[in-house]
Design a protein around this motif. Structure first.
Motif, PDB file in Angstrom:
ATOM      1  N   UNK A  38       4.295  26.540  30.700  1.00  9.85           N
ATOM      2  CA  UNK A  38       4.840  27.007  31.976  1.00  9.85           C
ATOM      3  C   UNK A  38       3.724  27.440  32.918  1.00  9.85           C
ATOM      4  N   UNK A  39       2.576  27.824  32.367  1.00  8.02           N
ATOM      5  CA  UNK A  39       1.446  28.264  33.187  1.00  8.02           C
ATOM      6  C   UNK A  39       0.603  27.111  33.713  1.00  8.02           C
ATOM      7  N   UNK A  40       0.595  25.962  33.028  1.00 13.01           N
ATOM      8  CA  UNK A  40      -0.220  24.828  33.463  1.00 13.01           C
ATOM      9  C   UNK A  40      -0.568  23.905  32.314  1.00 13.01           C
ATOM     10  N   UNK A  41      -1.778  23.329  32.368  1.00 10.49           N
ATOM     11  CA  UNK A  41      -2.243  22.426  31.315  1.00 10.49           C
ATOM     12  C   UNK A  41      -3.323  23.100  30.487  1.00 10.49           C
ATOM     13  N   UNK A  42      -3.297  22.815  29.186  1.00  6.52           N
ATOM     14  CA  UNK A  42      -4.286  23.308  28.243  1.00  6.52           C
ATOM     15  C   UNK A  42      -4.842  22.087  27.530  1.00  6.52           C
ATOM     16  N   UNK A  43      -6.135  21.793  27.722  1.00  6.94           N
ATOM     17  CA  UNK A  43      -6.763  20.597  27.170  1.00  6.94           C
ATOM     18  C   UNK A  43      -7.867  20.990  26.204  1.00  6.94           C
ATOM     19  N   UNK A  44      -7.918  20.340  25.042  1.00  3.48           N
ATOM     20  CA  UNK A  44      -9.048  20.499  24.130  1.00  3.48           C
ATOM     21  C   UNK A  44      -9.622  19.107  23.864  1.00  3.48           C
ATOM     22  N   UNK A  45     -10.952  19.031  23.864  1.00  4.15           N
ATOM     23  CA  UNK A  45     -11.644  17.759  23.626  1.00  4.15           C
ATOM     24  C   UNK A  45     -12.728  17.976  22.583  1.00  4.15           C
ATOM     25  N   UNK A  46     -12.833  17.047  21.657  1.00  5.94           N
ATOM     26  CA  UNK A  46     -13.822  17.107  20.591  1.00  5.94           C
ATOM     27  C   UNK A  46     -15.095  16.412  21.067  1.00  5.94           C
ATOM     28  N   UNK A  47     -16.184  17.185  21.266  1.00  2.55           N
ATOM     29  CA  UNK A  47     -17.441  16.642  21.785  1.00  2.55           C
ATOM     30  C   UNK A  47     -18.620  17.037  20.881  1.00  2.55           C
ATOM     31  N   UNK A  48     -18.668  16.542  19.640  1.00  3.31           N
ATOM     32  CA  UNK A  48     -19.780  16.905  18.761  1.00  3.31           C
ATOM     33  C   UNK A  48     -21.105  16.338  19.260  1.00  3.31           C
ATOM     34  N   UNK A  49     -22.179  17.091  19.062  1.00  2.02           N
ATOM     35  CA  UNK A  49     -23.509  16.634  19.442  1.00  2.02           C
ATOM     36  C   UNK A  49     -23.854  16.839  20.896  1.00  2.02           C
ATOM     37  N   UNK A  50     -23.007  17.561  21.639  1.00  4.16           N
ATOM     38  CA  UNK A  50     -23.219  17.782  23.066  1.00  4.16           C
ATOM     39  C   UNK A  50     -23.713  19.205  23.298  1.00  4.16           C
ATOM     40  N   UNK A  51     -24.673  19.366  24.203  1.00  2.78           N
ATOM     41  CA  UNK A  51     -25.133  20.694  24.605  1.00  2.78           C
ATOM     42  C   UNK A  51     -24.220  21.207  25.720  1.00  2.78           C
ATOM     43  N   UNK A  52     -23.950  22.506  25.712  1.00  2.88           N
ATOM     44  CA  UNK A  52     -23.021  23.110  26.674  1.00  2.88           C
ATOM     45  C   UNK A  52     -23.400  22.781  28.119  1.00  2.88           C
ATOM     46  N   UNK A  53     -24.667  22.815  28.436  1.00  2.92           N
ATOM     47  CA  UNK A  53     -25.117  22.570  29.804  1.00  2.92           C
ATOM     48  C   UNK A  53     -25.025  21.122  30.254  1.00  2.92           C
ATOM     49  N   UNK A  54     -24.762  20.205  29.325  1.00  3.53           N
ATOM     50  CA  UNK A  54     -24.709  18.775  29.661  1.00  3.53           C
ATOM     51  C   UNK A  54     -23.301  18.274  29.971  1.00  3.53           C
ATOM     52  N   UNK A  55     -22.287  19.119  29.786  1.00  4.53           N
ATOM     53  CA  UNK A  55     -20.903  18.691  30.013  1.00  4.53           C
ATOM     54  C   UNK A  55     -20.598  18.725  31.505  1.00  4.53           C
ATOM     55  N   UNK A  56     -19.966  17.658  31.984  1.00  8.13           N
ATOM     56  CA  UNK A  56     -19.545  17.598  33.380  1.00  8.13           C
ATOM     57  C   UNK A  56     -18.035  17.386  33.415  1.00  8.13           C
ATOM     58  N   UNK A  57     -17.322  18.369  33.955  1.00  5.61           N
ATOM     59  CA  UNK A  57     -15.878  18.274  34.140  1.00  5.61           C
ATOM     60  C   UNK A  57     -15.633  18.280  35.639  1.00  5.61           C
ATOM     61  N   UNK A  58     -14.948  17.235  36.129  1.00  3.98           N
ATOM     62  CA  UNK A  58     -14.777  17.057  37.558  1.00  3.98           C
ATOM     63  C   UNK A  58     -13.330  16.653  37.854  1.00  3.98           C
ATOM     64  N   UNK A  59     -12.786  17.192  38.951  1.00  2.00           N
ATOM     65  CA  UNK A  59     -11.463  16.781  39.427  1.00  2.00           C
ATOM     66  C   UNK A  59     -11.629  16.284  40.852  1.00  2.00           C
ATOM     67  N   UNK A  60     -11.205  15.028  41.065  1.00  2.00           N
ATOM     68  CA  UNK A  60     -11.283  14.444  42.402  1.00  2.00           C
ATOM     69  C   UNK A  60     -10.073  13.545  42.617  1.00  2.00           C
ATOM     70  N   UNK A  61      -9.313  13.817  43.658  1.00  3.62           N
ATOM     71  CA  UNK A  61      -8.140  13.023  44.034  1.00  3.62           C
ATOM     72  C   UNK A  61      -7.167  12.848  42.869  1.00  3.62           C
ATOM     73  N   UNK A  62      -6.940  13.919  42.136  1.00  3.55           N
ATOM     74  CA  UNK A  62      -5.984  13.881  41.042  1.00  3.55           C
ATOM     75  C   UNK A  62      -6.490  13.239  39.764  1.00  3.55           C
ATOM     76  N   UNK A  63      -7.786  12.953  39.674  1.00  3.75           N
ATOM     77  CA  UNK A  63      -8.377  12.358  38.479  1.00  3.75           C
ATOM     78  C   UNK A  63      -9.311  13.391  37.830  1.00  3.75           C
ATOM     79  N   UNK A  64      -8.988  13.773  36.603  1.00  2.67           N
ATOM     80  CA  UNK A  64      -9.847  14.668  35.818  1.00  2.67           C
ATOM     81  C   UNK A  64     -10.797  13.803  35.005  1.00  2.67           C
TER      82      UNK A  64
END
Length: 132
Positions: A38-64
């Motif tokens: 009811x509050x929104x979306x909750x997403x979890x993604x499995x990203x082994x081998x990735x450094x925290x500073x290297x992740x890019x999450x972007x929303x543009x024109x309805x595309x995550x």
């Protein structure tokens, strides 16, 4: 799934999909769970081998879009391997009724957790009926 669901498919919404990538580089599609509350979306993604500073999450024109390069931390020369690390890449169509400005992301132990709340206008409200 309800036709007005936040996570309805592109073909059900009659939305033109966009090309994911033109690159010849190989991408790994990370395993993802998306839960609608009811509050929104909750997403979890499995990203082994990735450094925290290297992740890019972007929303543009309805595309995550989630992109992240994975790097091996093994010392030495590999003698035998059955899996490869590569760049992670995943896209989802999300509705404009979410409040992208209030989205929060956490990354712990190779798991990306993203919370995108519904905009106040999209949340259901009870309207009080006045008598008299």
């Amino acid at each position: 799934m309800a036709p007005n669901s936040l996570t309805e498919r592109n073909d059900e919404r009659n939305v033109q999909t966009r090309e994911e990538t033109r690159s010849n580089e190989r991408y790994i599609r990370p395993a993802v769970n998306i839960v609608e509350t009811e509050e929104g979306l909750f997403l979890t993604a499995d990203l082994p081998g990735v450094a925290k500073g290297d992740i890019d999450v972007n929303v543009e024109k309805g595309i995550l879009t989630i992109t992240a390069p994975a790097k091996s931390t093994l010392m030495g020369t590999p003698v035998y391997s059955e899996f490869q690390l590569g760049n992670y890449y995943r896209q989802f169509t999300i509705p404009e009724s979410l409040d992208h400005e209030k989205a929060k992301a956490d990354f712990v132990n190779g798991i990306l957790t993203l919370r995108i709340p519904k905009a106040e206008i999209a949340k259901p409200r009870r309207i009080e009926v006045q008598i008299g």
